[in-house]
Design a protein around this motif. Sequence first.
Motif, short mmCIF file in Angstrom:
data_model
loop_
_atom_site.label_atom_id
_atom_site.label_comp_id
_atom_site.label_asym_id
_atom_site.label_seq_id
_atom_site.Cartn_x
_atom_site.Cartn_y
_atom_site.Cartn_z
N ILE A 270 0.85 -1.20 0.00
CA ILE A 270 0.00 0.00 0.00
C ILE A 270 0.88 1.25 0.00
CG2 ILE A 270 -1.70 1.31 1.32
CD1 ILE A 270 -2.81 -1.29 2.33
N THR A 271 0.48 2.21 -0.80
CA THR A 271 1.19 3.49 -0.87
C THR A 271 0.22 4.61 -0.52
OG1 THR A 271 0.64 3.87 -3.19
CG2 THR A 271 2.67 2.61 -2.73
N TRP B 117 6.46 13.22 -0.32
CA TRP B 117 6.16 12.10 0.58
C TRP B 117 5.95 10.83 -0.23
CZ3 TRP B 117 1.81 14.65 3.97
CH2 TRP B 117 2.39 15.60 4.84
N GLU B 118 5.18 10.95 -1.31
CA GLU B 118 4.86 9.77 -2.11
C GLU B 118 6.09 9.20 -2.80
OE1 GLU B 118 1.57 10.82 -4.68
OE2 GLU B 118 0.15 10.65 -3.03
N SER B 119 7.04 10.05 -3.13
CA SER B 119 8.25 9.58 -3.81
C SER B 119 9.35 9.18 -2.83
CB SER B 119 8.77 10.66 -4.76
OG SER B 119 9.21 11.78 -4.03
N GLY B 120 9.13 9.39 -1.54
CA GLY B 120 10.12 9.02 -0.53
C GLY B 120 11.23 10.03 -0.36
N LYS B 121 11.07 11.21 -0.96
CA LYS B 121 12.10 12.25 -0.84
C LYS B 121 12.01 13.02 0.47
CE LYS B 121 12.42 12.89 -5.79
NZ LYS B 121 12.10 13.75 -6.93
N LEU B 122 10.87 12.91 1.11
CA LEU B 122 10.63 13.64 2.36
C LEU B 122 9.66 12.82 3.20
CD1 LEU B 122 11.13 16.53 3.63
CD2 LEU B 122 8.95 17.18 2.60
N VAL C 104 3.00 4.58 9.18
CA VAL C 104 4.46 4.73 9.29
C VAL C 104 5.15 3.81 8.29
CG1 VAL C 104 6.45 4.34 10.81
CG2 VAL C 104 4.41 5.50 11.70
N GLN C 105 4.68 2.58 8.16
CA GLN C 105 5.26 1.63 7.21
C GLN C 105 5.17 2.12 5.77
OE1 GLN C 105 7.12 -1.20 7.48
NE2 GLN C 105 7.23 -0.49 9.59
N ILE C 106 4.10 2.79 5.43
CA ILE C 106 3.95 3.34 4.08
C ILE C 106 5.11 4.28 3.76
CG2 ILE C 106 2.58 4.99 2.73
CD1 ILE C 106 0.08 3.60 3.93
N ALA D 38 8.28 3.90 1.14
CA ALA D 38 8.52 4.93 0.13
C ALA D 38 9.97 5.38 0.16
CB ALA D 38 7.59 6.12 0.35
N LYS D 39 10.52 5.52 1.36
CA LYS D 39 11.92 5.93 1.52
C LYS D 39 12.85 4.85 0.97
CE LYS D 39 13.97 9.22 3.57
NZ LYS D 39 14.07 10.53 2.93
#
Length: 90
Positions: A2-3, A33-38, A60-62, A66-67
């Motif tokens: 899940i994202t 956030w969605e791309s894991g950049k932040l 938190v796992q999402i 992403a990161k």
Amino acid sequence: MITLKNLRDEHNHMTQKTLATFLHVDRSVISKWESGKLNPDYEQIERMANLFKKPLGSMVQIFIQAKKRANMPQFEQITIDNMEGVCPNR
């Protein structure tokens, strides 16, 4: 897996802008956030957990996933042409 985008889609196809307005952040922050950049802070994760009716730990796992995806090296697409010399009997 899940994202955040999946959660937005499941929530009446919520846009990044709508979620950003709800959380009082810029739309570009949602994209990061969605791309894991932040990563969002705890309060933002908690608000999203309540909004999407998900356990806090799941939210938190999402962002952990992403990161991890953001930190993976980009791999060249494998084709038959660039496998020459790697596959003997080609």
